[in-house]
Design a protein around this motif. Structure first.
Motif, mmCIF file in Angstrom:
data_model
loop_
_atom_site.group_PDB
_atom_site.id
_atom_site.type_symbol
_atom_site.label_atom_id
_atom_site.label_comp_id
_atom_site.label_asym_id
_atom_site.label_seq_id
_atom_site.Cartn_x
_atom_site.Cartn_y
_atom_site.Cartn_z
ATOM 1 N N ARG A 88 2.187 2.461 18.684
ATOM 2 C CA ARG A 88 3.185 1.402 18.839
ATOM 3 C C ARG A 88 3.844 1.028 17.508
ATOM 4 O O ARG A 88 4.997 0.619 17.494
ATOM 5 C CB ARG A 88 2.546 0.167 19.476
ATOM 6 C CG ARG A 88 2.185 0.352 20.963
ATOM 7 C CD ARG A 88 1.261 -0.778 21.414
ATOM 8 N NE ARG A 88 0.944 -0.740 22.842
ATOM 9 C CZ ARG A 88 -0.010 0.007 23.366
ATOM 10 N NH1 ARG A 88 -0.715 0.826 22.602
ATOM 11 N NH2 ARG A 88 -0.257 -0.028 24.675
ATOM 12 N N ILE A 89 3.092 1.094 16.419
ATOM 13 C CA ILE A 89 3.689 0.810 15.100
ATOM 14 C C ILE A 89 4.232 2.147 14.591
ATOM 15 O O ILE A 89 3.517 2.969 14.012
ATOM 16 C CB ILE A 89 2.637 0.230 14.128
ATOM 17 C CG1 ILE A 89 1.917 -0.955 14.776
ATOM 18 C CG2 ILE A 89 3.310 -0.174 12.821
ATOM 19 C CD1 ILE A 89 2.804 -2.121 15.141
ATOM 20 N N ASP B 5 1.329 -6.446 2.432
ATOM 21 C CA ASP B 5 0.440 -5.421 2.971
ATOM 22 C C ASP B 5 1.222 -4.263 3.578
ATOM 23 O O ASP B 5 0.659 -3.421 4.253
ATOM 24 C CB ASP B 5 -0.526 -5.993 4.016
ATOM 25 C CG ASP B 5 -1.664 -5.036 4.337
ATOM 26 O OD1 ASP B 5 -2.171 -4.399 3.406
ATOM 27 O OD2 ASP B 5 -2.039 -4.914 5.519
ATOM 28 N N TYR B 6 2.529 -4.242 3.368
ATOM 29 C CA TYR B 6 3.309 -3.140 3.908
ATOM 30 C C TYR B 6 2.763 -1.818 3.364
ATOM 31 O O TYR B 6 2.358 -1.770 2.211
ATOM 32 C CB TYR B 6 4.795 -3.287 3.503
ATOM 33 C CG TYR B 6 5.688 -2.373 4.277
ATOM 34 C CD1 TYR B 6 6.133 -2.727 5.540
ATOM 35 C CD2 TYR B 6 6.035 -1.130 3.771
ATOM 36 C CE1 TYR B 6 6.929 -1.858 6.277
ATOM 37 C CE2 TYR B 6 6.826 -0.265 4.508
ATOM 38 C CZ TYR B 6 7.264 -0.632 5.758
ATOM 39 O OH TYR B 6 8.034 0.227 6.493
ATOM 40 N N PRO B 7 2.721 -0.764 4.150
ATOM 41 C CA PRO B 7 3.294 -0.582 5.482
ATOM 42 C C PRO B 7 2.317 -0.814 6.630
ATOM 43 O O PRO B 7 2.552 -0.311 7.728
ATOM 44 C CB PRO B 7 3.719 0.893 5.443
ATOM 45 C CG PRO B 7 2.679 1.543 4.586
ATOM 46 C CD PRO B 7 2.267 0.512 3.559
ATOM 47 N N HIS B 8 1.262 -1.538 6.407
ATOM 48 C CA HIS B 8 0.246 -1.662 7.452
ATOM 49 C C HIS B 8 0.740 -2.512 8.630
ATOM 50 O O HIS B 8 1.699 -3.280 8.510
ATOM 51 C CB HIS B 8 -1.041 -2.221 6.863
ATOM 52 C CG HIS B 8 -1.655 -1.286 5.852
ATOM 53 N ND1 HIS B 8 -2.634 -1.648 4.973
ATOM 54 C CD2 HIS B 8 -1.389 0.024 5.589
ATOM 55 C CE1 HIS B 8 -2.962 -0.610 4.212
ATOM 56 N NE2 HIS B 8 -2.219 0.411 4.571
ATOM 57 N N HIS C 275 0.817 -1.216 0.000
ATOM 58 C CA HIS C 275 0.000 0.000 0.000
ATOM 59 C C HIS C 275 0.842 1.254 0.000
ATOM 60 O O HIS C 275 1.994 1.264 0.441
ATOM 61 C CB HIS C 275 -0.908 0.017 1.228
ATOM 62 C CG HIS C 275 -1.989 -1.016 1.176
ATOM 63 N ND1 HIS C 275 -3.255 -0.756 0.710
ATOM 64 C CD2 HIS C 275 -1.979 -2.336 1.508
ATOM 65 C CE1 HIS C 275 -3.991 -1.873 0.768
ATOM 66 N NE2 HIS C 275 -3.229 -2.844 1.246
ATOM 67 N N HIS C 276 0.218 2.306 -0.482
ATOM 68 C CA HIS C 276 0.727 3.644 -0.243
ATOM 69 C C HIS C 276 -0.408 4.437 0.393
ATOM 70 O O HIS C 276 -1.528 3.933 0.527
ATOM 71 C CB HIS C 276 1.237 4.293 -1.539
ATOM 72 C CG HIS C 276 0.205 4.490 -2.601
ATOM 73 N ND1 HIS C 276 0.331 5.400 -3.613
ATOM 74 C CD2 HIS C 276 -1.007 3.894 -2.819
ATOM 75 C CE1 HIS C 276 -0.720 5.358 -4.409
ATOM 76 N NE2 HIS C 276 -1.542 4.442 -3.945
ATOM 77 N N LEU D 250 5.590 8.288 11.883
ATOM 78 C CA LEU D 250 6.876 8.785 11.388
ATOM 79 C C LEU D 250 6.958 8.870 9.872
ATOM 80 O O LEU D 250 7.847 9.515 9.327
ATOM 81 C CB LEU D 250 8.020 7.896 11.912
ATOM 82 C CG LEU D 250 8.239 7.938 13.423
ATOM 83 C CD1 LEU D 250 9.320 6.951 13.832
ATOM 84 C CD2 LEU D 250 8.615 9.352 13.867
ATOM 85 N N ARG D 251 6.035 8.195 9.203
ATOM 86 C CA ARG D 251 6.091 8.135 7.741
ATOM 87 C C ARG D 251 6.217 9.521 7.114
ATOM 88 O O ARG D 251 6.996 9.736 6.189
ATOM 89 C CB ARG D 251 4.827 7.434 7.243
ATOM 90 C CG ARG D 251 4.718 7.325 5.741
ATOM 91 C CD ARG D 251 3.369 6.723 5.359
ATOM 92 N NE ARG D 251 3.171 6.781 3.928
ATOM 93 C CZ ARG D 251 3.543 5.832 3.085
ATOM 94 N NH1 ARG D 251 4.087 4.738 3.535
ATOM 95 N NH2 ARG D 251 3.340 5.960 1.793
ATOM 96 N N LYS D 252 5.457 10.471 7.638
ATOM 97 C CA LYS D 252 5.439 11.798 7.010
ATOM 98 C C LYS D 252 6.765 12.532 7.175
ATOM 99 O O LYS D 252 7.016 13.517 6.486
ATOM 100 C CB LYS D 252 4.289 12.640 7.576
ATOM 101 C CG LYS D 252 4.350 12.905 9.064
ATOM 102 C CD LYS D 252 3.164 13.761 9.500
ATOM 103 C CE LYS D 252 3.145 13.978 11.000
ATOM 104 N NZ LYS D 252 2.879 12.760 11.766
ATOM 105 N N THR D 253 7.611 12.056 8.094
ATOM 106 C CA THR D 253 8.891 12.742 8.303
ATOM 107 C C THR D 253 9.991 12.194 7.399
ATOM 108 O O THR D 253 11.086 12.763 7.365
ATOM 109 C CB THR D 253 9.359 12.580 9.763
ATOM 110 O OG1 THR D 253 9.729 11.204 9.999
ATOM 111 C CG2 THR D 253 8.273 12.990 10.741
ATOM 112 N N GLU D 254 9.703 11.096 6.685
ATOM 113 C CA GLU D 254 10.767 10.476 5.890
ATOM 114 C C GLU D 254 11.149 11.356 4.704
ATOM 115 O O GLU D 254 10.299 11.833 3.962
ATOM 116 C CB GLU D 254 10.323 9.095 5.394
ATOM 117 C CG GLU D 254 11.410 8.371 4.609
ATOM 118 C CD GLU D 254 11.184 6.870 4.535
ATOM 119 O OE1 GLU D 254 10.252 6.362 5.187
ATOM 120 O OE2 GLU D 254 11.966 6.195 3.828
#
Lengths: 410, 122
Positions: free
Chosen positions: A91-92, A354-357, A45-46, A97-101
Motif C-alpha cells: 500500500r505504501i 523518518d522519510y521514506p518510511h 533514512h536511506h 517503486l523506490r528501486k525504479t527511480e
C-alpha cells in the motif's frame, strides 16, 4: 482536452519519482513560506542495502567481505524473524517503486534521492540514518556487526557526507563491543557531516555497564550527542507474542527506547555525564509522559534505588531531546498539547520526518499545530536541532530561490 | 455553481486506471473501477498525500468462527478501498469516507456520463 483542464496525467504510464510523489509537500512548503526559516529533519533514512556492494568494499576483512558480497544484506522474506510488512502489503507505494527511480550518474544515488525528498518537504538539513542496519545488533556474530558498522561509517563519510553539506548523520555505534564504540568515536568523531553517534535500541546490552563509560565521556568531551534510535525485533521474546505488524511496531518502537531510558535514568547517567546530550529517536511522544509519571511516582517511594538522582526522573527527562515522529495526532489535541508542555517542547523537541518510511511526518505536522506560537514552531522545526548539533544554517537552494522570487514579486 | 469539465471519452480510461486532471489549482483523480467512475480530490485529509495515486485494495476481513475462534483472513471484493500511498489511510472507493472514521473523508465530485463522454462536476 477540455480547456478548463490545465493538465492531465495517466498513472498507468508514469514512472516513479520522489519529486512527483511528494509534490503536495512542495505545495505545503510554498503555502507556509518555509523559505523564511531553517528546517532540520533530525531523522530521515536511506536504504544502505541499495549500496551494499559499495559498502562491502569498505570492509577490511577479506573473508567477511567475500561472505557479505555473497549473502547480501536485504531483509528476509515473509518467514524471517524480521520479515515485516512495513509497506502494508504494497500500500505504501514508495517501498516497491523506490528501486525504479531514475537518478543521474552523479552525485551518489543516495544524495540525489535524499535531496529530492528534502527539497519537496522544505527541509534544509537532514540527519540521515540507515534502515536495515537498525537491526544489525541482533546479528549473533559480533564481528559481523563490527566489520559492517565500520565499513558503513567509512562509506557514508566518504561517499555521501563528504559531498553533501546538507546531509548529516549520527554514526552507528557497534554496541555489542564497548571498546569498538569508543574507537568509532575517536576515528569518526571529527569527520565532515558527523553530528553525533547512534545506538540502535534493538539490542540486549545494558547501557549502564562500565565498559561504555569512556565512550560517553568521549562524546561529552567532544560535545557530540548520543542518540538512541528505536526499532523493533520481532524475534524478541515478548514481541514475538504479537502477530500483526501494527502491534510489534506500536510496542517495539516505544519499548526499545523505554528500556534504555529506564536504565539511563536509574543508574544516574545524567548525573555522571551532565553535559552529554541524549536524543530519543523515533518513538513518538506519547511514551514520555507515561514514563515521567510512572518513574516520578516510584522514585518518590524508592529514592534508594536510584541514589545518584538528585531530582525526579521527569526533571532529567525534560532536559533530554526527542525527535517528533511518529507524532500521535489522532483525536488527542489536549493530550498532545500537555505532552509538549511536559517535555518542554519549545527547546527540547526536534522535528523529524523518518522519510521514506511508512509513518513519515511532514513539517506541516508541527507547523499546523494551533497551540504553538511561531517562535516555538521554528525552534522545533529547525532551531533546536541547529543549536544542539551546532549546525551552520545551510538553507536549501530551492528555498533560497523561492524566497528571492517572492521578494522580487512583492 | 458547479461546472462540468470534460475528462475523456467513454473507454479512454481503462478499467482499474486513474486519470488525474488539474482544474485550476485543484487536482482531481478520476478512477474507473468495474465500469463505474469515481472522482475525488487528489489530497488526503491526513497529511496531504496524493491519495488518488494509491493502490485500490479491498477491505481485509478477519474471519471469526463459532465461539470467537479465528479462522483466517479474506478480501471483501464488494468494498474496494482507495489507499493513500503516503501513509496508508484507506477510504471507501464508493463514498470517499475513511473506513473507520467517517468524519475523515475525501472531497468527492460527481461524475456525469453523457453522450459517450465523461464529465466531472466541479
Amino acid at each position: 482536452m477540455n480547456e478548463q483542464i490545465k493538465s492531465a496525467r495517466d498513472l498507468a504510464s508514469e514512472e516513479f519519482d520522489t519529486r512527483t510523489l511528494l509534490r503536495n509537500a512542495v505545495d505545503q512548503a510554498i503555502e507556509r513560506h518555509y523559505e523564511d526559516f531553517l528546517i532540520v529533519d533530525v531523522d530521515s533514512h536511506h536504504y544502505e542495502t541499495e549500496s551494499f556492494k559499495e559498502i562491502t568494499q569498505y570492509m577490511d576483512n577479506p573473508v567477511m567481505r567475500q561472505e557479505a558480497l555473497y549473502q547480501g544484506m536485504s531483509r528476509g522474506g515473509i518467514t524471517s524473524p524480521d520479515g515485516s510488512y512495513q509497506e502494508i502489503g504494497g500500500r505504501i507505494t514508495r517501498y516497491p517503486l523506490r528501486k525504479t527511480e531514475r537518478v543521474p550518474p552523479s552525485p551518489h544515488r543516495d544524495i540525489t534521492l535524499t535531496e529530492r525528498f528534502m527539497d519537496a518537504m522544505g527541509t534544509d538539513v537532514t540527519v540521515l540514518f540507515p534502515t536495515p542496519m537498525l537491526n544489525l545488533s541482533n546479528c549473533p556474530r559480533v564481528e559481523v556487526e563490527l566489520e559492517l558498522a565500520r565499513a558503513y561509517n567509512r562509506w557514508l563519510c566518504e561517499r555521501v557526507l563528504a559531498h553533501a553539506p546538507r546531509i548529516k548523520s549520527m554514526l552507528y555505534l557497534p554496541f555489542n563491543d564497548p571498546d569498538a564504540c569508543y574507537q568509532m568515536v575517536q576515528e569518526f568523531g571529527d569527520r565532515k557531516g558527523v553530528v553525533g553517534f547512534m545506538v540502535t535500541s534493538t539490542h540486549y546490552r545494558k547501557n549502564y555497564e562500565n565498559p561504555y563509560m569512556r565512550t560517553y565521556a568521549a562524546l561529552q568531551e567532544r560535545g557530540l550527542p548520543l542518540g538512541f534510535h528505536a526499532g523493533f525485533n520481532w524475534a524478541d521474546q515478548s514481541l514475538a507474542m504479537t502477530n500483526r505488524f501494527i502491534a510489534v511496531h506500536g510496542l517495539g518502537f516505544t519499548w526499545s527506547n523505554m528500556v534504555h531510558m529506564a536504565n539511563w535514568l536509574v543508574n544516574g547517567m545524567p548525573e555522571r555525564f551532565p553535559k552529554l546530550k541524549t536524543i530519543w529517536i523515533e518513538s513518538g511522544l506519547a511514551w514520555i509522559p507515561f514514563m515521567m509519571q510512572r518513574f516520578d511516582n516510584e522514585f518518590m517511594m524508592r529514592t534508594s534505588d536510584a541514589p545518584l538522582l538528585k531530582r525526579k526522573p521527569s526533571e532529567y527527562m525534560r532536559e533530554m531531546y526527542y525527535s517528533s515522529q511518529p507524532m500521535e495526532m489522532v483525536d488527542n489535541r489536549k493530550a498532545l498539547e500537555l505532552t509538549f508542555e511536559m517535555i518542554n517542547a519549545p527547546t527540547q523537541l526536534l522535528y523529524s520526518s523518518d522519510y521514506p518510511h511508512w509513518d513519515m511526518d511532514l513539517p506541516s505536522t508541527i507547523y499546523d499545530l494551533p497551540f504553538l506560537d511561531m517562535d516555538a514552531k521554528r525552534a522545533i522545526l529547525g532551531g533546536n536541532a541547529q543549536r544542539l548539533f551546532k549546525l551552520d544554517p545551510v538553507m536549501s537552494p530551492v528555498k533560497l530561490a523561492r524566497k528571492a522570487a517572492r521578494v522580487a514579486a512583492e | 455553481m458547479t461546472d462540468e469539465v470534460l475528462v475523456c471519452r467513454e473507454g479512454e480510461i481503462a478499467d482499474g486506471d486513474v486519470r488525474l486532471i488539474k482544474v485550476g489549482p485543484v487536482e482531481i483523480g478520476v478512477i474507473r473501477h468495474k465500469g463505474s467512475y469515481y472522482a475525488y480530490r487528489n489530497l488526503c485529509p491526513h497529511q496531504g498525500g496524493p491519495v488518488c495515486e494509491g493502490l485500490k485494495l479491498p477491505q481485509v476481513v478477519d474471519l471469526v468462527g463459532e465461539g470467537g475462534t479465528y479462522i483466517g483472513q479474506r478480501f471483501d471484493e464488494d468494498d474496494m478501498h482507495l489507499v493513500c500511498p503516503w501513509h496508508g489511510y484507506e477510504f471507501h472507493l464508493s463514498d470517499g469516507c475513511h473506513v473507520v472514521d467517517r468524519r475523515v473523508r475525501l472531497k468527492k465530485y460527481n461524475v456525469v456520463q453523457r453522450n459517450g463522454e465523461i464529465y466531472v462536476a466541479v
